[in-house]
Motif scaffolding. Structure first.
Motif, PDB file in Angstrom:
ATOM      1  N   ASP A   1     -10.418  -1.491  -6.668  1.00 38.33           N
ATOM      2  CA  ASP A   1     -10.560  -2.905  -6.336  1.00 38.33           C
ATOM      3  C   ASP A   1     -11.456  -3.048  -5.103  1.00 38.33           C
ATOM      4  O   ASP A   1     -11.476  -2.185  -4.223  1.00 38.33           O
ATOM      5  N   ALA A   2     -12.180  -4.157  -5.046  1.00 38.37           N
ATOM      6  CA  ALA A   2     -13.099  -4.385  -3.926  1.00 38.37           C
ATOM      7  C   ALA A   2     -12.367  -4.635  -2.616  1.00 38.37           C
ATOM      8  O   ALA A   2     -12.940  -4.474  -1.535  1.00 38.37           O
ATOM      9  N   ASP A   3     -11.099  -5.021  -2.688  1.00 35.15           N
ATOM     10  CA  ASP A   3     -10.364  -5.354  -1.470  1.00 35.15           C
ATOM     11  C   ASP A   3      -9.494  -4.177  -1.018  1.00 35.15           C
ATOM     12  O   ASP A   3      -8.697  -3.647  -1.801  1.00 35.15           O
ATOM     13  N   PRO A   4      -9.614  -3.748   0.247  1.00 31.70           N
ATOM     14  CA  PRO A   4      -8.834  -2.595   0.723  1.00 31.70           C
ATOM     15  C   PRO A   4      -7.326  -2.818   0.714  1.00 31.70           C
ATOM     16  O   PRO A   4      -6.557  -1.875   0.557  1.00 31.70           O
ATOM     17  N   GLU A   5      -6.897  -4.068   0.908  1.00 34.47           N
ATOM     18  CA  GLU A   5      -5.456  -4.346   0.882  1.00 34.47           C
ATOM     19  C   GLU A   5      -4.897  -4.124  -0.522  1.00 34.47           C
ATOM     20  O   GLU A   5      -3.791  -3.598  -0.687  1.00 34.47           O
ATOM     21  N   VAL A   6      -5.656  -4.547  -1.527  1.00 36.12           N
ATOM     22  CA  VAL A   6      -5.232  -4.335  -2.916  1.00 36.12           C
ATOM     23  C   VAL A   6      -5.179  -2.841  -3.212  1.00 36.12           C
ATOM     24  O   VAL A   6      -4.230  -2.339  -3.823  1.00 36.12           O
ATOM     25  N   GLN A   7      -6.197  -2.118  -2.772  1.00 32.88           N
ATOM     26  CA  GLN A   7      -6.222  -0.669  -2.965  1.00 32.88           C
ATOM     27  C   GLN A   7      -4.989  -0.017  -2.348  1.00 32.88           C
ATOM     28  O   GLN A   7      -4.334   0.826  -2.974  1.00 32.88           O
ATOM     29  N   ALA A   8      -4.673  -0.406  -1.121  1.00 38.13           N
ATOM     30  CA  ALA A   8      -3.552   0.205  -0.406  1.00 38.13           C
ATOM     31  C   ALA A   8      -2.218  -0.088  -1.102  1.00 38.13           C
ATOM     32  O   ALA A   8      -1.380   0.809  -1.265  1.00 38.13           O
ATOM     33  N   SER A   9      -2.027  -1.342  -1.514  1.00 41.74           N
ATOM     34  CA  SER A   9      -0.776  -1.704  -2.189  1.00 41.74           C
ATOM     35  C   SER A   9      -0.646  -0.984  -3.524  1.00 41.74           C
ATOM     36  O   SER A   9       0.426  -0.476  -3.866  1.00 41.74           O
ATOM     37  N   ALA A  10      -1.753  -0.942  -4.274  1.00 45.17           N
ATOM     38  CA  ALA A  10      -1.727  -0.286  -5.585  1.00 45.17           C
ATOM     39  C   ALA A  10      -1.466   1.209  -5.440  1.00 45.17           C
ATOM     40  O   ALA A  10      -0.712   1.800  -6.226  1.00 45.17           O
ATOM     41  N   THR A  11      -2.077   1.833  -4.438  1.00 44.32           N
ATOM     42  CA  THR A  11      -1.876   3.267  -4.227  1.00 44.32           C
ATOM     43  C   THR A  11      -0.434   3.563  -3.843  1.00 44.32           C
ATOM     44  O   THR A  11       0.159   4.541  -4.310  1.00 44.32           O
ATOM     45  N   GLY A  12       0.142   2.714  -3.011  1.00 48.07           N
ATOM     46  CA  GLY A  12       1.542   2.891  -2.635  1.00 48.07           C
ATOM     47  C   GLY A  12       2.471   2.780  -3.831  1.00 48.07           C
ATOM     48  O   GLY A  12       3.402   3.580  -3.989  1.00 48.07           O
ATOM     49  N   ALA A  13       2.224   1.776  -4.679  1.00 43.74           N
ATOM     50  CA  ALA A  13       3.054   1.620  -5.876  1.00 43.74           C
ATOM     51  C   ALA A  13       2.880   2.814  -6.813  1.00 43.74           C
ATOM     52  O   ALA A  13       3.851   3.315  -7.403  1.00 43.74           O
ATOM     53  N   LEU A  14       1.640   3.294  -6.936  1.00 43.48           N
ATOM     54  CA  LEU A  14       1.365   4.448  -7.800  1.00 43.48           C
ATOM     55  C   LEU A  14       2.048   5.699  -7.261  1.00 43.48           C
ATOM     56  O   LEU A  14       2.530   6.545  -8.037  1.00 43.48           O
TER      57      LEU A  14
END
Length: 339
Positions: free
Chosen positions: A239-252
């Motif tokens: 995702d282009a947004d770092p916050e989305v990346q961080a949340s998604a990585t944490g959930a993964l």
């Protein structure tokens, strides 16, 4: 993309500048009497004055002691939308203070506010959800929301509310589901949140992933995420947004604790975007990405792929963060392990 905002403007016939603002300790008892007045305008003006006063935590304490909350609970059911708007606004401002949150819990205000989830006026619902969001920041408040049985309704409202209210609901859910997730899971929360992961709003995508992260901290939540959501989370790693990346990585990261989650992530092509996040020194998702790759390395297919990328982890050994260094050391050991 522009979105309509929920307006808090009062009707044109209501002039807040004409609200009589009294000062000192005698102001609150007088206002408490006026809240019970049969005169609509008197009640409206009293609520406007109260909105100003309860920004002061000392006044919040006095209001709770004087029994204001019983009167405010009654006004939540008022036929006049301005009364309901200002009452919910007062409660939201009170919830900003620790003493106010405690008062709302002790006086059963959360259950009373639940009646406004279907209010026809957007600003009344927004104020209600702002109050819930503030209350959920307190562990006792989150438990109170759970005990009030609000989780099924909150999950359902994610499908129908405007974006800015959806954001508030997601914030509330993230704090509540950290405590208990079974009721949310039983009411299809994972399916609803999966849909939100592809929402046009960056904030909603990020917050939805964060709620899934909280769900993933529970054993039954990990199973649900593995079965339904892992491929979508993998897609959000880019995702282009770092916050989305961080949340998604944490959930993964939590999803891949389960073997089926690891196989699902590998099948969705998680390793390349995770390695990219590890290589980016400024990435907010770096630590979670390292831990996720470590779990993927426990699968023979994942270990085989990662053996050619140990240099990426070696670079992390000089990271200023001790947590990142430790995680990188563990990752290298797991990747290079030989049976």
């Amino acid at each position: 993309m522009a979105h309509a905002r929920i307006s808090a403007n009062l009707p044109p016939n209501i002039d807040p500048t004409k609200a009589p603002i009294a000062f000192g300790r005698r102001a609150l008892p007088k206002l408490n009497e006026e809240l019970q007045s049969p005169e609509l305008l008197t009640q409206q003006r009293a609520l406007m004055a109260l909105c100003d006063l309860v920004h002061d935590p000392e006044k919040v304490y006095q209001a709770v002691e004087l029994g204001f909350l019983d009167n405010l609970k009654t006004l939540l059911r008022h036929h006049d939308s301005t009364i309901r708007q200002k009452t919910t606004e007062v409660l939201y401002i009170m919830a900003m203070h620790s003493v106010g949150r405690q008062g709302l819990i002790q006086n059963g205000v959360i259950s009373a506010l639940a009646e406004l989830l279907d209010d026809p006026v957007d600003i009344c619902r927004k104020n209600t959800h702002q109050t819930f969001e503030m209350m959920a920041k307190l562990p006792e408040g989150a438990v109170d929301i759970l005990h009030a049985g609000l989780i099924p309704s909150l999950v359902l409202k994610l499908k129908t509310e405007p974006d800015e209210i959806q954001e508030l609901i997601l914030d509330t859910l993230s704090n509540c589901l950290r405590v208990e997730a079974s009721e949310a899971l039983a009411n299809g929360a994972v399916t609803v949140l999966k849909e939100k992961l592809t929402h046009p709003s960056v904030a909603i995508r990020s917050k939805a992933a964060w709620v899934l992260l909280e769900i993933g901290t529970h054993p039954e939540g990990k199973n649900a995420i593995c079965e339904e959501v892992t491929p979508v989370l993998v897609s959000l790693l880019e995702d282009a947004d770092p916050e989305v990346q961080a949340s998604a990585t944490g959930a993964l990261m939590f999803a891949t604790v389960k073997p089926q989650g690891r196989f699902s992530a590998l099948g969705a092509g998680a390793i390349p975007p995770l390695l990219k996040l590890v290589a980016e020194e400024t990435s907010k998702a770096r630590l979670s990405a390292i831990k996720t790759l470590t779990m993927l390395a426990e699968v023979p297919e994942g270990r085989k792929t990662l053996l050619g990328h140990t240099d990426t982890f070696q670079q992390c050994l000089n990271d200023p963060s001790e947590a990142v260094k430790r995680a990188a050391q563990i990752a290298i050991r797991v990747i290079q392990w030989k049976p």
